[in-house]
Scaffold this active site. Structure first.
Site, PDB file in Angstrom:
ATOM      1  N   GLY A 208       2.939  -5.837  -1.747  1.00 23.24           N
ATOM      2  CA  GLY A 208       2.375  -4.673  -2.439  1.00 23.24           C
ATOM      3  C   GLY A 208       3.391  -3.557  -2.503  1.00 23.24           C
ATOM      4  N   ASN A 209       2.942  -2.372  -2.822  1.00 18.40           N
ATOM      5  CA  ASN A 209       3.844  -1.210  -2.813  1.00 18.40           C
ATOM      6  C   ASN A 209       3.050   0.027  -2.404  1.00 18.40           C
ATOM      7  OD1 ASN A 209       2.805   0.200  -5.295  1.00 18.40           O
ATOM      8  ND2 ASN A 209       3.382  -1.761  -6.200  1.00 18.40           N
TER       9      ASN A 209
END
Ligand code: C5P
Length: 410
Positions: A208-209
């Site tokens: 993810g980020n």
């Protein structure tokens, strides 16, 4: 005069900056507004109500128990006002407003507001930075209030910091801008993507980020305020749904892609604020991956949603907006992205500014212009973006571009 005929309640709470409310009332009246003042008890300790009575020709509302108020004065005022501006707004007043208290003239009027609500905070910089204040401000913004400031400058005790009330003239300018925006997106359908995507490795892990989704959610709530109908395609975030938006929750880039592809032709405007993962694991392991000495991940490209809409768009959307997070040559890279993805506007951020805060510094890049904006709240930036979108919607004829597809190199 630009505030001609506007009915504005100026709510005053008890801070030293209350003296500046005198100037604000005068400035609003000078621009043609009809002003009614409401004061908290504490405010009356800083400035005499008689000053405002003299200026406006009407006694300020200071006490909900006063016998000369027939009926419910807060209900009447809330209905009467096109806008309520609380200036100064103290830490205490915003805390009470955020909790929904309505036990004085200003709070009860806010609770009954029909029109827009503005707060011009003024306090010591540590009070502004206080976690409780920040949480309350976030709640008020979520419910649709607009924060005007504070700004950095000399505070009451002579220190310099972020907490000074915005100057009365600037507050009046902001009110004018808000009134001018009005319902400029009424009848328009805006599709917005927001948040990160989560690309699953196995049933418990993902790539993810750090995107929080705040920018996309701010655009959604401001577009709703401006009369648009909004579809928000959101990756996993921790934010409440903007009231009135049709929220489509997705997880991975491919789901976001599908959700957007199904809907973009119904939208007048598409704004892609999501931080979409460029790659996903080639395989999603059906069971939790066991520890070993090392692990090799095979990644494959995700579809580029923005580029896909850019390539497939015909009549709709009339305006396509993307974001770009760049480390160098910000404007040049954004312009390249504008062309490659077939967008009309790219909101470019320097990667060094991070993703997660409540403020943002951006350059708005269009085919023939680039505007660098100062650092501002994500809600203020949302309105700047929507101002450009609104202008682009007026532009004719509409484009029918077919540019590079999703596999074009970066
Ligand atoms: O190419 P880059 O990721 O820098 O482009 C960013 C813009 O493209 C953002 O508006 C983002 O929402 C959009 N994007 C997308 N799908 C991807 C990657 C980016 O829609 N797979």
């Amino acid at each position: 005069m630009s505030l001609q005929g506007k009915r504005i309640v100026v709510g005053i709470s008890g801070g030293i900056a209350a003296f500046k409310a005198v100037e604000l009332v005068r400035e609003l009246m000078r621009r043609g507004a009809e002003v009614q003042v409401a004061m908290t008890n504490a405010a009356t300790r800083f400035v005499g109500p008689i000053t405002f009575a003299g200026l406006t020709g009407k006694p300020p509302v200071t006490d909900l128990w006063a016998e000369d108020y027939a009926g419910e004065v807060h209900v009447e005022l809330g209905e009467w006002a096109d806008a309520i501006v609380v200036a100064p707004a103290t830490m205490n007043l915003m805390a009470r407003a955020a909790s929904g208290l309505a036990d004085d003239a200003v709070l009860a009027t806010l609770a009954c507001a029909r029109g827009d609500i503005f707060f011009a905070p003024a306090m010591h910089h540590r009070m502004w930075a206080h976690e409780a204040t920040q949480a309350n401000v976030a709640r008020l913004i979520e419910r649709g209030a607009v924060m005007l400031g504070p700004v950095t400058g000399t505070l009451a005790n002579g220190e310099i910091g972020l907490g000074r009330m915005m100057e009365p003239e600037d507050i009046a300018d902001e009110l004018e801008t808000q009134f001018a925006r009005g319902d400029d997106l009424a009848g328009r359908h805006v599709l917005i993507t927001a948040g990160p995507t989560h690309e699953d490795l196995d049933p418990v892990r993902f790539l993810g980020n750090r995107s929080t989704g705040k920018m996309g959610y701010a655009i959604a709530s401001q577009a709703l305020r401006r009369g648009a109908s909004v579809t928000l395609v959101s990756g996993p975030v921790n934010l409440p749904d903007p009231r009135g938006a049709d929220v489509v929750c997705v997880r991975a880039a491919r789901e976001m892609h599908e959700a957007v592809m199904q809907r973009f032709e119904e939208a007048d405007v598409v704004i892609m604020a999501a931080a979409v993962a460029d790659y996903r694991p080639e395989q999603r392991a059906p069971r939790k991956i066991k520890k070993g000495n090392g692990l090799q991940l095979e990644l494959v490209r995700n579809p580029d949603i923005l580029a896909d809409v850019g390539a497939k768009r015909g009549h709709r959307p009339a305006v396509l907006v993307g974001f770009a997070l760049e480390t160098e040559n910000l404007e040049q890279a954004a312009r390249h992205k504008l062309e490659r993805k077939g967008a009309d506007l790219i909101v470019a951020n320097a990667a060094s500014d991070g993703l997660a805060g409540d403020t943002n510094r951006a350059t708005l890049v269009e085919a023939s212009s680039a505007t660098s904006l100062p650092e501002m709240s994500k809600h203020a930036l949302a309105n700047q973006i929507l101002d450009r979108v609104s202008a682009l919607l007026q532009r004719q004829p509409r484009r029918t571009a077919t540019k590079a597809g999703p596999d074009a190199p970066n």
